[in-house]
Design a protein around this motif. Structure first.
Motif, PDB file in Angstrom:
ATOM      1  N   ARG A   8       0.863  -1.181   0.000  1.00 50.26           N
ATOM      2  CA  ARG A   8       0.000   0.000   0.000  1.00 50.26           C
ATOM      3  C   ARG A   8       0.900   1.231   0.000  1.00 50.26           C
ATOM      4  O   ARG A   8       1.782   1.347   0.865  1.00 50.26           O
ATOM      5  N   ASP A  10       1.722   5.439   0.282  1.00 46.30           N
ATOM      6  CA  ASP A  10       1.272   6.354   1.341  1.00 46.30           C
ATOM      7  C   ASP A  10      -0.030   7.073   1.001  1.00 46.30           C
ATOM      8  O   ASP A  10      -0.740   7.502   1.899  1.00 46.30           O
ATOM      9  N   ASN A  11      -0.346   7.209  -0.281  1.00 45.38           N
ATOM     10  CA  ASN A  11      -1.620   7.869  -0.633  1.00 45.38           C
ATOM     11  C   ASN A  11      -2.768   6.856  -0.766  1.00 45.38           C
ATOM     12  O   ASN A  11      -3.804   7.165  -1.365  1.00 45.38           O
ATOM     13  N   GLY A  12      -2.566   5.646  -0.263  1.00 48.91           N
ATOM     14  CA  GLY A  12      -3.658   4.661  -0.263  1.00 48.91           C
ATOM     15  C   GLY A  12      -3.711   3.796  -1.509  1.00 48.91           C
ATOM     16  O   GLY A  12      -4.523   2.863  -1.590  1.00 48.91           O
ATOM     17  N   PRO A  30      -6.488   2.712  -7.183  1.00 45.24           N
ATOM     18  CA  PRO A  30      -6.740   3.721  -6.146  1.00 45.24           C
ATOM     19  C   PRO A  30      -7.540   3.112  -5.011  1.00 45.24           C
ATOM     20  O   PRO A  30      -8.246   2.114  -5.190  1.00 45.24           O
ATOM     21  N   ASP A  31      -7.407   3.708  -3.878  1.00 40.54           N
ATOM     22  CA  ASP A  31      -8.120   3.362  -2.648  1.00 40.54           C
ATOM     23  C   ASP A  31      -9.608   3.099  -2.887  1.00 40.54           C
ATOM     24  O   ASP A  31     -10.195   2.192  -2.302  1.00 40.54           O
ATOM     25  N   ARG A  62       0.681   7.137  -9.575  1.00 43.59           N
ATOM     26  CA  ARG A  62       0.122   7.842  -8.402  1.00 43.59           C
ATOM     27  C   ARG A  62      -0.759   8.988  -8.852  1.00 43.59           C
ATOM     28  O   ARG A  62      -1.848   9.203  -8.335  1.00 43.59           O
ATOM     29  N   HIS A  63      -0.246   9.773  -9.805  1.00 45.57           N
ATOM     30  CA  HIS A  63      -0.971  10.909 -10.363  1.00 45.57           C
ATOM     31  C   HIS A  63      -2.304  10.421 -10.956  1.00 45.57           C
ATOM     32  O   HIS A  63      -3.359  10.987 -10.708  1.00 45.57           O
ATOM     33  N   GLU A  66      -4.823   9.407  -8.389  1.00 46.89           N
ATOM     34  CA  GLU A  66      -5.484  10.563  -7.761  1.00 46.89           C
ATOM     35  C   GLU A  66      -6.661  11.062  -8.597  1.00 46.89           C
ATOM     36  O   GLU A  66      -7.561  11.705  -8.082  1.00 46.89           O
TER      37      GLU A  66
END
Lengths: 246, 246
Positions: A8, A10-12, A30-31, A62-63, A66
């Motif tokens: 996991r 850090d941004n989930g 994504p989370d 990651r981007h 989001e």
């Protein structure tokens, strides 16, 4: 598809390594992704070498996460730990020699350099799409982003599940790929580095011209091959949001 | 500068007509602009004919005001109610004849068509800048957007108060303007309509190449002269926000 690792961020974001037959890959979800709320998917292209490319790929993923997309990538044939190709190694050596000697890079060499890669990679990415879209947390539609432009072009031409693509005009393009570009009809954003030392600007402009898509946009920026400005990452995210969300 | 009319648009934007000597213009200021909180300014270019262009100009100015910018425009020499120029009228007739006959448009004709306009307009826009920046509700920095690209290029080259520009590659460009483009160093976003019937694509690409700016981006989209996609308005707004805000 067999998952080989899971962690996991850090941004989930859930990052999972996998293999598809002999081919390693990475999936980022994504989370928010779940069986009851599946998310659209971006296939993240690259020039080969997952380990070497990992920091940039993970940054893009990651981007992307989001914005609410899953992202996935596959190792390319002949890169990383995958068996090397004698044909491709020979073509790369011939290219290096031609560039060092200041000789023109002929169509025959471009074909030898790029076509075996395209012919091997495209079925692998399509198989990955089969596997990824069978996961309950991934829905559709699907976008393709970056990497070797000839792979992206053929994928966009032959794979009806890909609905929009961001292509990076940063490598030599065989003649046959120009023909396939005319068959592409999905929305495209094409990125071109205006002073890319390893790329033929006119070839890139001709390829942009060849795409059959009714919506196609070229973003050209100053600077070399690896100098794509940060704000183009945002532009790509907005492009995918416009075409793949809602 | 003399204000000749004033009205409040539905989104709170104050629209004021003005004259600067004999030249009419329009100024739009957002609700938030005041002497204690002056706002940056965008000069809004156009091809001439304020009355005819009003709906599109007002649309751009509203969009701009929503980002917190004031916007201003001036009538061009020879357009609207301003005295016509016999030289320009003759050059336009010659251009029409050349295009209808399928003849190449030579440098001499391009010079006659564009240079008198540039030489008259640029000092007028600079004088307008003097007047606009003396208003307490307008601060800086200043951006320039759209219109005749030769006017925008010379303004960007000679007017140090302009900090960033969005230019529309949509008209013939005299040779001397290419030389001036090399002197331009501010960030640029250049818009090009790939199939613009009245524009020479190669000339536009050459002009983009000529600009001396370290940050310059080309956005090319499919379609004709007036087919600039809606999302490029958003891209221009983001470009100005990046360079003129904060």
């Amino acid at each position: 598809m067999r998952f080989t690792s899971e962690r996991r961020l850090d941004n989930g974001v859930l990052e999972r390594g996998f293999t598809l037959g002999e081919v390693p890959g990475i999936l980022w979800t994504p989370d928010s992704a779940s069986a009851s709320a599946p998310v659209p998917l971006i296939l993240v292209g690259h020039p080969g070498g997952l380990d070497r490319m990992y920091p940039r790929l993970a940054g893009r993923a990651r981007h992307t996460a989001e914005q609410g997309f899953a992202a996935a990538t596959l190792e390319l044939p002949g890169s990383g730990d995958r068996p090397r190709s004698a044909v491709t190694d020979q073509a790369r050596a011939d290219l290096r020699r031609a560039l060092e000697a200041g000789e023109p890079v002929g169509e025959e060499l471009i074909d030898r350099l790029v076509l075996p890669l395209v012919e091997k990679a495209v079925p692998e990415w399509r198989a990955a799409l089969d596997a990824l879209l069978s996961l309950p947390e991934i829905g559709g539609p699907v976008g393709y982003s970056g990497g070797v432009i000839s792979i992206g072009t053929r994928l966009a031409a032959v794979e009806p599940r890909i609905s929009a693509a961001v292509l990076f005009a940063g490598s030599f393009v065989p003649r046959v790929i120009f023909e396939e570009a005319r068959q592409v009809t999905i929305p495209l954003l094409v990125l071109l580095q205006w002073d890319d030392e390893g790329n033929d600007r006119q070839m890139a402009l001709d390829l942009f011209d060849a795409f059959g898509s009714e919506e196609k946009t070229l973003h050209a920026n100053l600077g070399g091959h690896t100098g794509v400005p940060q704000f183009e990452g945002d532009a790509a995210a907005r492009f995918f949001t416009r075409h793949l969300m809602g």
